[in-house]
Design a protein around this motif. Structure first.
Motif, PDB file in Angstrom:
ATOM      1  N   THR A   9       0.839  -1.195   0.000  1.00 28.87           N
ATOM      2  CA  THR A   9       0.000   0.000   0.000  1.00 28.87           C
ATOM      3  C   THR A   9       0.874   1.245   0.000  1.00 28.87           C
ATOM      4  OG1 THR A   9      -0.130  -0.006   2.415  1.00 28.87           O
ATOM      5  CG2 THR A   9      -1.857  -1.176   1.227  1.00 28.87           C
ATOM      6  N   LEU A  10       0.353   2.311  -0.576  1.00 31.39           N
ATOM      7  CA  LEU A  10       1.033   3.608  -0.623  1.00 31.39           C
ATOM      8  C   LEU A  10       0.201   4.602   0.169  1.00 31.39           C
ATOM      9  CD1 LEU A  10       3.255   5.483  -1.711  1.00 31.39           C
ATOM     10  CD2 LEU A  10       1.839   5.816  -3.761  1.00 31.39           C
ATOM     11  N   SER A  11       0.779   5.099   1.268  1.00 32.80           N
ATOM     12  CA  SER A  11       0.104   6.053   2.137  1.00 32.80           C
ATOM     13  C   SER A  11       0.992   7.276   2.261  1.00 32.80           C
ATOM     14  CB  SER A  11      -0.156   5.422   3.505  1.00 32.80           C
ATOM     15  OG  SER A  11      -0.685   6.374   4.410  1.00 32.80           O
ATOM     16  N   ALA A  12       0.485   8.431   1.774  1.00 28.88           N
ATOM     17  CA  ALA A  12       1.315   9.652   1.697  1.00 28.88           C
ATOM     18  C   ALA A  12       2.555   9.311   0.880  1.00 28.88           C
ATOM     19  CB  ALA A  12       1.642  10.172   3.085  1.00 28.88           C
ATOM     20  N   GLU A  13       3.738   9.405   1.456  1.00 28.35           N
ATOM     21  CA  GLU A  13       4.961   9.034   0.743  1.00 28.35           C
ATOM     22  C   GLU A  13       5.548   7.746   1.272  1.00 28.35           C
ATOM     23  OE1 GLU A  13       7.598  12.321   1.009  1.00 28.35           O
ATOM     24  OE2 GLU A  13       6.405  13.614  -0.314  1.00 28.35           O
ATOM     25  N   ASP A  14       4.840   7.057   2.146  1.00 23.28           N
ATOM     26  CA  ASP A  14       5.318   5.818   2.745  1.00 23.28           C
ATOM     27  C   ASP A  14       4.706   4.613   2.050  1.00 23.28           C
ATOM     28  OD1 ASP A  14       6.683   7.379   4.530  1.00 23.28           O
ATOM     29  OD2 ASP A  14       5.147   7.240   6.093  1.00 23.28           O
TER      30      ASP A  14
END
Length: 1577
Positions: A1231-1236
């Motif tokens: 998963t991609l959350s913000a830049e993480d």
């Protein structure tokens, strides 16, 4: 429509004389005709009837000449298919001249004429004078010779009567000839004497037969070019015509006859289909039926010469009706009155037929309604039909639906707007008074007064039913009086003359006296039936003539019993009387044959049917020609004579139920077998056929007789059958189906299931009427969420799925989205009218609900039957008007405007008991109960009244200030009274004295007291919402705790407390607060929407939700308490007044008096169905399709199980999730959350890795599942290992629309119009797509998982290339025309490259079929919102939005999910979505996943076998195909683009130089071959 057949007979003599063709007849009857009948019924929806005169047990019952001609005429005129002619035996009547001629021939033959003269007598009552046959027990040879001779005459006459003067086309299409010649045949009679020795055929007989076969039939065959099967066989002189030879011929004849008749009936049925009306449109069908009935009834009027008026009174009446219609000054309705059997209906039908002649200068629209049709007459149905017909008559589209009051207003506005002098409107309504409820007066009162110019209305009512009189209603009045005896006698003479009969001079005085006593038109017709049986030697007396209509009907029935048998006649007339919508002729004959198989042959049933037809009308109902009594008085006499007991009626109903059930089961079995073969597509023929209409009428009859026979188990089984629903909906009987289901709401078992089915169908009625084929998916999606709650509905859903599997294709609902509303279980209206507002409402715990209306009336609904009952209370001053109602547990207290109280105990006999008070009482404010003890208080009163349910004498308790609330302790010994000044007074109930009291410091009014006796605590809820907690031991109460609501407003509206889950709900106008009553802390509060205010709020059952409604909003909203989400919206259509709770339901009483009820468990289940917080934006599915993952832009990703339909894991992130990716081995979720970037283990929910920073905007997983790629627009895109997150390399260039190659070696993407491939090992750009022209930018591309080395590339000019990455060769394949452009955001290619999705163009999806070299435009049902290809290239799924076809109806603007098979363009299925879709994903070949705006997910599975590889697109002629192209012939076309010589050269070069040599590129080799073939053509 019926298909009638008469069995062909053998030689000229009776079968007991010449038995040689018995074998052939029996073979046809036992083998051919049952199969042919089943074929006609199953495939064509028509009946096949066979009449064999020799089948009758008694030779005396063989038909006479008149009967033969009636049968032949009936077959010729009404049969839809071929009919075989009958050869009959003997003439019953012989004209005088012919009889004398026959006597001379017998004398010349040397025989005696005395036997013939003994069996024939002269009848003076015949026209012309004839000799008639008498019953005879002994027949001499001379008589047999006469019969044989006359037999050939009859055969010749019958054939010529049937075929001569018939239209040529009719004979050619419906005639078959079979001739069997047996030469050298010697026959001996098995009886007393051989015919060859005793009676020999005369030359006259041989001449007749030879002329018939060689001249007439052969001339017919030659002139019309008919099919004829003529066989000649020579009889063996030694053995004769043996039984074995007869059986061989019989088998051949059966095979030939069956195949020929099937072919003819099928051809005739195909030719006749265009004449059928649309059976799915019930109102259109009823209009056609009314017009046909009008024509049938009008024919009863003209029974003498057209230039003569039959009855002077009718002439006068017609003149007045004509003057009313022609004069524009008459602007009031015309009321035609008359007694029973006076002829009102026939007269009005005749006037309707003459209307266009009377108004020749205009083009009148004539609309009629006759209550004679046994439809389902309700005021709403009549008004809907009238509005519909007016719309149609004036060329407008109709959308009239709604309540009776709304339809009346619609009718009034139509009458004011549409009619004009050039096209006036004439409404003729007959029998409206039979609907009850004073409906005729209601219609007149709802009309504009005076009537608009161009509008005329004529109503026919009975004298006894004239509502209000002509002065009260403001109507013109015409009374239909009695007829004159002389005129009635003329009518009778005319009827007798037309039937070939007359009365003698001696019989005439008796007839005259009978007409003097009764001169009704129906009596005249009955008298004709009696007198036509007289002969010149009949002994007729005055006592034999019945007086009156009912007596005449009884005598007529007695005659039929004498002619046939009492049991046969009783059953026949009982079947006709108790049928719901009438019986067809074949059904009546079948029923009689089954009930009396030992004594009733088919010909006997036909003879009885011909006799009954004298007083039956044949009309069309639900697409079938049925028989109905011409007057309801026949049914009344039949009921009195044969059906006078409940047991007799139940027996007939049971027989009819068994009969229709057997036909229904046969229909379903045959249908199932028939549909289980090839790929059947329901979307090909969207118009219901005649067969569906036939089945629908049988379904209506079946359900009616099951209900009347009290077979509860079968009743439930049929009523909840999916096939039963499908047949009725496709036939346009949706409203009738809903009415049948709602009739079951009062039953003890399964009434909730029936109510749910009825509500689901009713809520989608507008949609289903235009799209009946969408019923299975609609019902499946609507019922699936509640199957666990109502297990009985599991069989219903299973039946839908079973039929879908049998059909071989379809789109099933695997996981329905979360409901956004709950179906109503009940929607009840009282008869208080549309404008009477609700004043108060209350409910008991056992489910009894009461409502008081502003006009002072009170209504009660019982929780079990839900039958509305109006309450009444009276005193010395007269009937009292109610003012309010309150409830507590099982009791209700009604207050009146004169301040009296009446008690209602729901468990006791349902009577009102007056409460006896020693003083004048104020308006009741409330009361509480403890067992049978009650405590009441009144508004602005400091007295509290105590009384017992058995002794309603009130004892008063005085408080310091006005009482606002009260509560009993658990044992009922004390009562706590809260007051306006904040004081609580505690009284001893037995001693009626004050024990103690306590007061709060704020002095706010106490609105509720809650006792916690186990803690010895008392909670007082104040008007501000604050709570004071007191310790109330046996001594002085002490304040323990104060809890503040925090509300600035002192406007608490209501509270709702539940000790089951220790919660308290406090409703203010601006907020709803929920309290935990264990700690007395406020748990949460829910604010009203901006600019709106709450009116009332209550807890749902269980306390997990609360329901509330807002000011000026016709909605009841449902909030989930633990999350604060508004999860449901319950539509009520009008403003709510009060929300109530019973043990099982949530009830809303609206302002206009309607009562709406929802099942509490359904509300809970729908409210608890999981859905995400926001709209679903991303969906990822594992390889098995059993688990999937969703994100909605918030911090949570949900993992769902398709088997349970519930989320089983939640993945929480620090920021909103942008992307989710699932590895192909289903082991890793990224998963991609913000830049993480988060790496999860899906099964355990464990977060394995978190990769921070980098500014990633997208994330990809390689096909081998070993690496991940984070795409960055500004920074370095990184390749990292999935196992530990270690970076392998970085890619400096930003590649947009990036994809990983199938071999997991390159990252392919666009950069500045170039297509580049970066190595996943080094990060360098190692390959680049070489443009043919430098100015052409690459706009889209797609990798092929099955051909890993190839990439499909589309450039800006529309050219399509393949790029082989291994050697970086490029091959141009196709040039898109300007009309077919590529949209990069929608471009998709299947894994094998067989299909490519190019673009979405409003209402079309543009596809490229690579293997067949064609461009396809798939026509959608509306504007396309989303489209998706499955990876294998089998299907394309898309979501479209339809344009509204009925104004503001939201049901027609729903989004549609459609799945189409790409090989032939056929629709696999479609589902109408109830909410707004946001995401669409195809998984494999089986499932389509749809994410919705409200956070729910729907999963839809493709059922059925996969189709073959052959392309049916080019030869498909089915109208269901929607592929659109430049050559449109049958709705299924395609566009082929001609490819120039340059492209051909490139393709040949590719093949010659082996640019595309590998096996993996076979689709492109096929591409080149197909292209060359096309160019060659």
């Amino acid at each position: 429509m019926k298909c009638s057949g008469n069995l062909p007979d053998g030689p000229s003599a009776p079968s007991h004389l010449f038995p040689f063709f018995v074998v052939e007849r029996r073979a046809l009857r036992d083998v051919v005709f049952p199969k042919l009948r089943e074929h006609c019924r199953r495939e064509l929806g028509v009946d096949f009837r066979v009449i064999d005169p020799h089948e009758s047990i008694h030779p005396s019952h063989w038909p006479d000449e008149n009967t033969r001609k009636e049968l032949i005429k009936d077959c010729r005129e009404t049969s839809a298919g071929p009919f075989l002619l009958v050869k009959y035996i003997i003439n019953i009547n012989v004209e005088v001249s012919h009889f004398h001629m026959l006597l001379q021939q017998i004398q010349q033959a040397g025989l005696s004429t005395r036997p013939l003269e003994r069996v024939y007598h002269r009848d003076e009552n015949t026209i012309p004078l004839s000799f008639c046959l008498r019953p005879s027990l002994c027949i001499s040879p001379s008589v047999m010779l006469f019969k044989a001779a006359s037999g050939y005459l009859v055969l010749d006459g019958d054939l010529r009567f049937a075929l001569v003067n018939c239209p040529r086309d009719d004979v050619v299409r419906r005639c078959l000839v079979y001739v069997r010649k047996v030469t050298n045949l010697k026959v001996e009679q098995e009886g007393t004497f051989p015919i060859s020795n005793r009676v020999k055929a005369s030359p006259r007989e041989n001449d007749l037969l030879s002329d018939l076969i060689d001249n007439f039939l052969r001339g017919l065959i030659d002139s019309y070019q008919l099919e004829a099967y003529i066989t000649t066989v020579e009889c063996d002189p030694r053995h004769g015509y043996t039984a074995a030879r007869r059986r061989v011929y019989a088998e051949l004849l059966c095979h030939r006859v069956y195949s020929d008749l099937v072919r003819l009936t099928d051809n005739i049925a195909e030719d006749g289909e265009s004449g059928f009306c649309d059976f799915s449109d019930a109102l259109a069908r009823e209009q056609v039926e009314q017009e046909e009935l009008r024509a049938v009834l009008s024919r009863f009027y003209v029974i003498t010469r057209p230039e003569m008026e039959e009855v002077r009174r009718h002439s006068v009446t017609i003149d007045r009706v004509r003057a009313y219609v022609q004069q524009s000054d008459y602007q009031r309705p015309l009321l035609l009155t008359g007694g029973p059997c006076a002829g009102k209906t026939v007269l009005l039908a005749h006037c309707a037929q003459r209307m266009k002649f009377w108004l020749q200068d205009a083009d009148p629209a004539v609309i009629t309604f006759f209550a004679d049709l046994p439809h389902f007459p309700t005021p709403e149905r009549l008004l809907s039909s009238l509005c519909y017909q007016i719309f149609r008559s004036y060329g407008r589209s109709s959308s009239s639906q709604g309540t009776c009051f709304g339809l009346a207003e619609c009718l009034s506005s139509l009458l004011s707007m549409l009619p004009c002098s050039q096209k006036p409107l004439v409404l003729i309504l007959d029998g409206v008074h039979q609907m009850g409820h004073n409906f005729a007066a209601q219609i007149i009162e709802s009309l504009p007064s005076p009537l608009p110019p161009g509008v005329k209305m004529i109503l026919g009512v009975s004298d006894k039913q004239t509502h209000g009189g002509k002065k009260d209603l403001g109507c013109l009045h015409v009374a239909l009086g009695s007829a004159d005896r002389k005129q009635c006698l003329k009518v009778l003479m005319s009827l007798l003359s037309n039937s070939g009969r007359r009365v003698t001079s001696g019989q005439l005085p008796l007839v005259t006296r009978a007409l003097t006593s009764c001169s009704l038109p129906l009596y005249v017709r009955l008298l004709h039936a009696h007198t036509s049986l007289w002969s010149s030697d009949s002994e007729v007396s005055e006592s034999q003539l019945p007086a009156g209509v009912h007596s005449s009907i009884a005598v007529w029935l007695d005659h039929l019993e004498h002619k046939y048998s009492s049991s046969v006649v009783a059953r026949a007339v009982s079947y006709l009387t108790l049928s719901r919508v009438g019986l067809t002729e074949s059904e009546l004959a079948d029923l009689l044959s089954k009930a009396h198989s030992d004594q009733v042959a088919q010909v006997d049933a036909e003879r009885l049917l011909l006799d009954l037809k004298s007083f039956l009308t044949t009309t069309t109902i639900i697409g079938c020609q049925v028989l109905l009594w011409m007057s309801r008085h026949f049914g009344l006499v039949v009921e009195k004579t044969y059906l006078d007991t409940c047991e007799a009626r139940r027996k007939i109903h049971s027989e009819l139920a068994d009969y229709f059930l057997s036909r229904w089961n046969t229909c379903l079995e045959k249908s199932s077998l028939n549909e289980g073969g090839a790929r059947a597509r329901e979307y090909v023929d969207e118009q219901p056929s005649l067969r569906e209409a036939v089945h629908a009428r049988e379904a209506v009859e079946l359900m009616h007789h099951i209900r009347e026979s009290n077979n509860w188990e079968l009743r439930w089984e049929v009523l909840t059958s999916w096939r039963f629903h499908r047949v009725l909906v496709k036939a346009g009987l949706l409203k009738h189906l809903v009415a049948m289901l709602r009739q079951e709401e009062g039953s003890r078992d399964h009434f909730r299931e029936c109510a749910l089915l009825a509500s689901t169908l009713a809520s989608s009625s507008c949609f289903l009427q235009s799209s009946p084929l969408e019923l299975p998916t609609l019902m499946e999606a609507s019922l699936l969420p509640y199957v666990g709650l109502f297990p009985a509905l599991a069989a219903y859903v299973g039946e839908i799925r079973c039929e879908r599997r049998t059909r071989g294709c379809g789109l099933a609902v695997a996981l329905p989205p979360a409901p956004d509303t709950v179906a109503l279980l009940r929607h009840l209206k009282c008869e208080s009218g549309p404008k009477r507002l609700t004043a108060a409402a209350a409910a008991t715990q056992c489910g009894t609900i009461a409502k008081v209306v502003c006009d002072g009336s009170a209504w009660m609904w019982n929780g079990s039957s839900f039958a509305a009952v109006r309450l009444s209370a009276s005193s010395e001053q007269g009937e009292l008007k109610f003012a309010g109602v309150k409830s507590s547990r099982r009791f209700m207290l009604f207050s009146t405007l004169c301040n009296k109280l009446f008690l209602w105990d729901a468990t006791a006999p349902e009577i009102l008991t007056e409460v006896k008070a020693s003083r004048t009482l104020n308006m009741l404010a409330g009361f509480v109960t403890s067992e049978r003890r009650l405590c009441a208080w009144w508004k602005q009163d400091s007295l509290v009244g105590l009384f017992d349910a058995s002794d309603t004498t009130v004892k008063d308790l005085r408080c310091p200030s006005c009482v606002t609330c009260a509560v009993f302790c658990s044992d009922g010994a004390r009562v706590f009274c809260g007051q306006e000044e904040g004081t609580v007074s505690i009284f001893d109930v037995v001693q009626c004295n004050l024990l103690r009291s306590c007061s709060n410091s704020s002095h706010r009014a106490i609105v509720s007291i809650i006792l916690c006796e186990d803690k010895q605590e008392m909670a007082c809820v104040e008007s501000s919402g604050d709570v004071k907690l007191w310790n109330v031991p046996s001594e002085t109460p002490t304040l323990v705790k104060e809890s503040f609501a925090g509300s600035k407003f002192n406007n608490m509206l209501n509270i709702d407390y539940s000790d089951e889950f220790d919660s308290l709900l406090v409703c203010h106008g601006n907020q709803v607060a929920v309290w935990d009553t264990c700690e007395w802390e406020k748990c949460d509060r829910f604010l009203a929407p901006r600019g709106q205010a709450f009116v009332q709020a209550i807890f749902s059952k269980g306390g997990h939700h609360f329901l509330a409604f807002l000011e000026a909003r016709p909605l009841v909203l449902v909030w989930r308490v633990n999350t604060g989400q508004c999860v449901l919206s319950l539509e009520v259509h009008t403003l709510p007044h009060t929300l109530l709770k019973t043990t099982s339901d949530i009830v809303c009483v609206t302002d206009n008096g309607c009562l709406l009820a929802w099942d509490s468990k359904m509300v809970f289940l729908a409210g608890e169905t999981p859905k995400m917080e926001c709209g679903v934006k991303n969906v990822a599915v594992d390889q098995t399709g059993r688990c999937f993952y969703t994100s909605d832009g918030t911090r949570t990703v949900w993992s769902w199980s398709l088997e349970t339909g519930l989320p089983h894991a939640h993945f929480l992130h620090g920021h909103p999730v942008k992307k989710i990716r699932l590895s192909r081995d289903d082991v890793t979720l990224v998963t991609l959350s913000a830049e993480d970037i988060y790496i999860w283990h899906p099964e355990t929910g464990q977060n394995i890795l978190r990769i921070g920073g980098g500014g990633a905007t997208d994330v990809l997983i390689t096909p081998n599942c070993h690496f991940g790629v984070s795409i960055c627009e500004l920074g370095l895109s990184k390749v990292w290992r999935m196992a530990h997150g270690g970076v392998v390399c970085g890619i400096h260039l930003h590649l947009s629309s990036a994809q990983v190659s199938a071999e997991s070696t390159f990252l392919i993407g666009l950069h500045g119009g170039n297509l580049l491939a970066a190595s996943l090992w080094s990060g360098t750009i190692s390959k680049s797509f070489r443009r043919v022209e430098s100015s052409e930018d690459v706009v889209a591309f797609g990798t092929l998982s099955q051909h890993a080395d190839f990439v499909v590339v589309v450039v800006a000019s529309g050219a399509i290339y393949t790029w082989k990455m291994s050697d970086e060769t490029v091959c141009r394949h196709f040039q898109l025309p300007p009309t077919f452009y590529c949209q990069p955001e929608n471009f998709r290619v299947t894994s094998d490259g067989s299909f490519a999705l190019l673009s979405i163009d409003n209402e079309a999806i543009n596809l490229l079929d690579v293997s067949q070299v064609r461009l396809c435009s798939l026509k959608a049902d509306g504007s396309v919102m989303k489209a998706c290809l499955d990876e294998t290239g089998r299907y394309v799924a898309y979501i479209s939005q339809r344009r509204s076809r009925c104004g503001a109806c939201s049901q027609h603007t729903r989004a549609i999910l459609t799945v189409v098979q790409l090989s032939d363009g056929e629709k696999v299925g479609r589902v109408f979505l109830r909410k707004d879709p946001l995401t669409l994903l195809m998984h494999g070949q089986q499932s389509a996943f749809v994410g919705f705006q409200d956070g729910s997910v729907g999963v839809y599975c493709i059922s059925g076998p996969l189709t073959g590889e052959e392309d049916a697109l080019g030869c498909s002629k089915k109208s269901g195909s929607k592929l659109k192209g430049c050559c449109c012939s049958a709705g299924c076309t395609r566009m082929r683009q001609k490819i120039g010589g340059e492209v051909e050269r490139l393709l040949l070069q590719c093949r010659a130089t082996e640019v595309v040599p590998s096996r993996s590129s076979q689709c492109y080799v096929a591409f080149a071959r197909a292209t060359r073939n096309f160019i060659g053509q």
